[in-house]
Design a protein around this motif. Sequence first.
Motif, mmCIF file in Angstrom:
data_model
loop_
_atom_site.group_PDB
_atom_site.id
_atom_site.type_symbol
_atom_site.label_atom_id
_atom_site.label_comp_id
_atom_site.label_asym_id
_atom_site.label_seq_id
_atom_site.Cartn_x
_atom_site.Cartn_y
_atom_site.Cartn_z
ATOM 1 N N MET A 1 19.839 24.370 57.059
ATOM 2 C CA MET A 1 19.032 23.151 57.484
ATOM 3 C C MET A 1 19.406 22.225 56.242
ATOM 4 O O MET A 1 18.998 22.735 55.124
ATOM 5 C CB MET A 1 17.729 23.389 57.545
ATOM 6 C CG MET A 1 16.750 22.215 57.520
ATOM 7 S SD MET A 1 14.962 22.477 58.067
ATOM 8 C CE MET A 1 15.280 22.501 59.687
ATOM 9 N N ALA A 2 19.533 20.939 56.431
ATOM 10 C CA ALA A 2 19.734 20.078 55.187
ATOM 11 C C ALA A 2 18.530 19.493 54.862
ATOM 12 O O ALA A 2 17.635 19.440 55.778
ATOM 13 C CB ALA A 2 20.750 18.790 55.911
ATOM 14 N N ALA A 3 18.166 19.287 53.659
ATOM 15 C CA ALA A 3 17.009 18.792 53.174
ATOM 16 C C ALA A 3 16.412 17.425 53.765
ATOM 17 O O ALA A 3 15.432 17.088 54.034
ATOM 18 C CB ALA A 3 17.178 18.764 51.625
ATOM 19 N N ASP A 10 9.874 23.380 62.440
ATOM 20 C CA ASP A 10 10.831 24.209 62.589
ATOM 21 C C ASP A 10 10.501 25.629 61.744
ATOM 22 O O ASP A 10 10.683 25.912 60.731
ATOM 23 C CB ASP A 10 12.354 23.746 62.291
ATOM 24 C CG ASP A 10 13.365 24.776 62.269
ATOM 25 O OD1 ASP A 10 14.297 24.424 61.729
ATOM 26 O OD2 ASP A 10 13.135 25.882 62.836
ATOM 27 N N ARG A 11 9.864 26.602 62.852
ATOM 28 C CA ARG A 11 9.544 27.689 62.280
ATOM 29 C C ARG A 11 10.371 29.027 61.871
ATOM 30 O O ARG A 11 10.036 29.579 61.070
ATOM 31 C CB ARG A 11 8.346 28.422 63.353
ATOM 32 C CG ARG A 11 7.152 27.682 64.004
ATOM 33 C CD ARG A 11 6.482 27.762 62.625
ATOM 34 N NE ARG A 11 5.186 26.621 62.911
ATOM 35 C CZ ARG A 11 4.386 26.295 61.993
ATOM 36 N NH1 ARG A 11 4.580 26.417 60.785
ATOM 37 N NH2 ARG A 11 3.410 25.349 62.569
ATOM 38 N N GLU A 12 11.809 28.504 62.114
ATOM 39 C CA GLU A 12 12.793 29.356 61.656
ATOM 40 C C GLU A 12 12.924 29.574 60.120
ATOM 41 O O GLU A 12 13.415 30.557 59.646
ATOM 42 C CB GLU A 12 14.092 29.086 62.644
ATOM 43 C CG GLU A 12 13.903 29.610 63.856
ATOM 44 C CD GLU A 12 15.411 29.432 64.627
ATOM 45 O OE1 GLU A 12 16.471 29.407 63.862
ATOM 46 O OE2 GLU A 12 15.416 29.134 65.652
ATOM 47 N N VAL A 13 12.650 28.430 59.685
ATOM 48 C CA VAL A 13 12.783 28.248 57.849
ATOM 49 C C VAL A 13 11.562 28.441 57.228
ATOM 50 O O VAL A 13 11.584 28.957 55.969
ATOM 51 C CB VAL A 13 13.165 26.844 57.754
ATOM 52 C CG1 VAL A 13 14.727 26.744 58.435
ATOM 53 C CG2 VAL A 13 12.338 25.750 57.893
ATOM 54 N N ILE A 14 10.456 28.632 58.013
ATOM 55 C CA ILE A 14 9.225 28.975 57.393
ATOM 56 C C ILE A 14 9.147 30.516 56.997
ATOM 57 O O ILE A 14 8.973 31.161 58.212
ATOM 58 C CB ILE A 14 8.052 28.476 58.075
ATOM 59 C CG1 ILE A 14 8.103 26.780 57.982
ATOM 60 C CG2 ILE A 14 6.857 29.054 57.459
ATOM 61 C CD1 ILE A 14 6.898 26.275 58.853
ATOM 62 N N ALA A 15 8.939 30.942 55.945
ATOM 63 C CA ALA A 15 9.177 32.420 55.550
ATOM 64 C C ALA A 15 7.563 32.918 55.392
ATOM 65 O O ALA A 15 7.337 34.200 55.687
ATOM 66 C CB ALA A 15 9.942 32.783 54.284
ATOM 67 N N VAL A 16 6.685 32.162 55.089
ATOM 68 C CA VAL A 16 5.310 32.665 54.714
ATOM 69 C C VAL A 16 4.258 31.473 55.275
ATOM 70 O O VAL A 16 3.996 30.529 54.838
ATOM 71 C CB VAL A 16 4.912 32.883 53.186
ATOM 72 C CG1 VAL A 16 3.743 33.253 53.155
ATOM 73 C CG2 VAL A 16 5.855 33.514 52.750
ATOM 74 N N PRO A 17 3.713 31.948 56.388
ATOM 75 C CA PRO A 17 2.939 30.967 57.306
ATOM 76 C C PRO A 17 1.470 31.269 56.764
ATOM 77 O O PRO A 17 1.197 31.970 56.097
ATOM 78 C CB PRO A 17 3.109 31.083 58.706
ATOM 79 C CG PRO A 17 3.481 32.793 58.985
ATOM 80 C CD PRO A 17 4.225 33.029 57.429
#
Length: 78
Positions: A1-3, A10-17
């Motif tokens: 994913m570009a900045a 986009d929950r795929e890039v969130i590592a710690v919810p």
Amino acid sequence: MAADNFDWNDREVIAVPEQQAIAVYTNPHHQVVLRFHDADEQEDRWVVIAPEHVDRLCKALQVEAAHAMKQKEANDNE
């Protein structure tokens, strides 16, 4: 994913919810970015890491997490 296309939905890039959300992605300079969501919708904060340092960072995080969990467990048992 570009900045410039970053989306907190986009929950795929969130590592710690659930705490301050942390997303992980690669920027256009081929660096790893840890991006921290600002719940007050001010301005996100981020840390940029050269890919060759990611393994060392992960190991350091694991050491600190293990230490913190042992301390928490000791405090819980008092």
